[in-house]
Design a protein around this motif. Sequence first.
Motif, PDB file in Angstrom:
ATOM      1  N   THR A  55       0.851  -1.195   0.000  1.00 40.90           N
ATOM      2  CA  THR A  55       0.000   0.000   0.000  1.00 40.90           C
ATOM      3  C   THR A  55       0.885   1.243   0.000  1.00 40.90           C
ATOM      4  N   LEU A  56       0.301   2.351  -0.426  1.00 43.74           N
ATOM      5  CA  LEU A  56       1.001   3.633  -0.408  1.00 43.74           C
ATOM      6  C   LEU A  56       0.020   4.700   0.056  1.00 43.74           C
ATOM      7  N   ASP A  57       0.396   5.434   1.098  1.00 43.08           N
ATOM      8  CA  ASP A  57      -0.445   6.512   1.634  1.00 43.08           C
ATOM      9  C   ASP A  57       0.002   7.840   1.032  1.00 43.08           C
ATOM     10  N   ILE A  58      -0.908   8.495   0.332  1.00 45.22           N
ATOM     11  CA  ILE A  58      -0.590   9.755  -0.348  1.00 45.22           C
ATOM     12  C   ILE A  58      -1.447  10.880   0.234  1.00 45.22           C
ATOM     13  N   ALA A  59      -0.774  11.969   0.618  1.00 42.19           N
ATOM     14  CA  ALA A  59      -1.466  13.140   1.160  1.00 42.19           C
ATOM     15  C   ALA A  59      -1.685  14.160   0.050  1.00 42.19           C
ATOM     16  N   LEU A  60      -2.938  14.487  -0.210  1.00 42.13           N
ATOM     17  CA  LEU A  60      -3.308  15.489  -1.211  1.00 42.13           C
ATOM     18  C   LEU A  60      -3.508  16.823  -0.495  1.00 42.13           C
ATOM     19  N   VAL A  61      -2.669  17.805  -0.809  1.00 46.47           N
ATOM     20  CA  VAL A  61      -2.705  19.095  -0.115  1.00 46.47           C
ATOM     21  C   VAL A  61      -3.428  20.115  -0.984  1.00 46.47           C
ATOM     22  N   GLN A  62      -4.699  20.325  -0.687  1.00 47.70           N
ATOM     23  CA  GLN A  62      -5.515  21.296  -1.413  1.00 47.70           C
ATOM     24  C   GLN A  62      -5.512  22.585  -0.600  1.00 47.70           C
ATOM     25  N   THR A  63      -4.853  23.619  -1.152  1.00 46.66           N
ATOM     26  CA  THR A  63      -4.629  24.821  -0.351  1.00 46.66           C
ATOM     27  C   THR A  63      -4.695  26.087  -1.191  1.00 46.66           C
ATOM     28  N   ALA A  64      -4.949  27.208  -0.526  1.00 42.86           N
ATOM     29  CA  ALA A  64      -4.792  28.513  -1.163  1.00 42.86           C
ATOM     30  C   ALA A  64      -3.306  28.850  -1.191  1.00 42.86           C
ATOM     31  N   LEU A  65      -2.918  29.761  -2.097  1.00 45.18           N
ATOM     32  CA  LEU A  65      -1.526  30.170  -2.225  1.00 45.18           C
ATOM     33  C   LEU A  65      -1.421  31.683  -2.137  1.00 45.18           C
ATOM     34  N   VAL A  66      -0.360  32.161  -1.493  1.00 51.34           N
ATOM     35  CA  VAL A  66      -0.104  33.594  -1.407  1.00 51.34           C
ATOM     36  C   VAL A  66       0.611  34.029  -2.682  1.00 51.34           C
ATOM     37  N   TRP A  67       0.087  35.052  -3.340  1.00 51.86           N
ATOM     38  CA  TRP A  67       0.574  35.447  -4.650  1.00 51.86           C
ATOM     39  C   TRP A  67       2.043  35.887  -4.604  1.00 51.86           C
ATOM     40  N   GLU A  68       2.870  35.184  -5.363  1.00 49.92           N
ATOM     41  CA  GLU A  68       4.271  35.525  -5.571  1.00 49.92           C
ATOM     42  C   GLU A  68       5.032  35.753  -4.269  1.00 49.92           C
ATOM     43  N   ASN A  69       4.766  34.909  -3.277  1.00 56.59           N
ATOM     44  CA  ASN A  69       5.431  35.043  -1.981  1.00 56.59           C
ATOM     45  C   ASN A  69       5.928  33.675  -1.514  1.00 56.59           C
ATOM     46  N   PRO A  70       7.064  33.223  -2.012  1.00 56.75           N
ATOM     47  CA  PRO A  70       7.571  31.887  -1.679  1.00 56.75           C
ATOM     48  C   PRO A  70       7.719  31.650  -0.177  1.00 56.75           C
ATOM     49  N   LYS A  71       8.238  32.614   0.550  1.00 58.44           N
ATOM     50  CA  LYS A  71       8.450  32.412   1.979  1.00 58.44           C
ATOM     51  C   LYS A  71       7.141  32.156   2.709  1.00 58.44           C
ATOM     52  N   ALA A  72       6.126  32.980   2.420  1.00 60.62           N
ATOM     53  CA  ALA A  72       4.824  32.806   3.080  1.00 60.62           C
ATOM     54  C   ALA A  72       4.214  31.456   2.739  1.00 60.62           C
ATOM     55  N   ASN A  73       4.349  31.037   1.491  1.00 64.91           N
ATOM     56  CA  ASN A  73       3.786  29.740   1.096  1.00 64.91           C
ATOM     57  C   ASN A  73       4.535  28.577   1.723  1.00 64.91           C
ATOM     58  N   ARG A  74       5.845  28.685   1.845  1.00 64.14           N
ATOM     59  CA  ARG A  74       6.603  27.623   2.503  1.00 64.14           C
ATOM     60  C   ARG A  74       6.184  27.477   3.957  1.00 64.14           C
ATOM     61  N   VAL A  75       6.043  28.597   4.651  1.00 64.78           N
ATOM     62  CA  VAL A  75       5.620  28.559   6.060  1.00 64.78           C
ATOM     63  C   VAL A  75       4.235  27.955   6.188  1.00 64.78           C
ATOM     64  N   HIS A  76       3.326  28.388   5.323  1.00 64.27           N
ATOM     65  CA  HIS A  76       1.949  27.893   5.368  1.00 64.27           C
ATOM     66  C   HIS A  76       1.888  26.392   5.115  1.00 64.27           C
TER      67      HIS A  76
END
Length: 259
Positions: free
Chosen positions: A5-26
Amino acid sequence: MANDTLDIALVQTALVWENPKANRVHIENKVSSIKADLIVLPEMFTTGFTMNATEVAEPMHGETITWLKQLSKKEQAAIIGSLVVVENKKYYNRLICVDPSGEILHYDKRHTFTLAGEHKVYEAGKKKVLFTYKGWKICPLVCYDLRFPVWARNTEDYDILIYVANWPKVRIAAWDTLLKARAIENMAYCIGVNRIGLDGNNYEYSGHSAAYDVLGNRVDNIPKNKETIEIVTLEKNHIAKYREKLGFLKDRDRFSLEA
């Protein structure tokens, strides 16, 4: 040794526009301490679907790749998702796969989205890439690739087809239909992870992330327009049973692709 078996996590999320740091933290806060073998993030998960590559692109040794390696090791899970990468003065919508050992594979989006002018900014990929994780053969693709079944055709006997996306609400019916079709025609699990929310161009995204088995049946309970993580368990026996019983892949057309 292949996992049954393989357990896969599907991450359905909003994204902060053009802000890599904020998205990484989130994202790190969301996936912290979940139990999964593989974590799937949306397309351009650090920025949203932007054409402003000169401002947000990162090299392969940049902050996001370093962070992905650290997060993968911390969570003891492989992670995939795409981001804007610059390499040899060219820009790519590049899907990255990193595993807990630190190994990195990548796939450059083959079908750039001409309707949004993606082809004018990003180099199109030329090679289909498969990777094996815990004995499962996985084919990762990106968003607009979903509309082109020849590129996804299961000539390699892969087990799982994964799409990461920023697929807008206005055309979400096509997303729903084509994900299911790809599972059925390729006799493989098919997973699609799409973002939610508004982007910097005021386009709306409604999620509809999903996982289908080889017969086209849903194996998830993900709400359509809500920030969520769902873990789905895939079974190797399911693939073997129906490929042997039905044998549809044995009748597939043989062809070669030209980039």
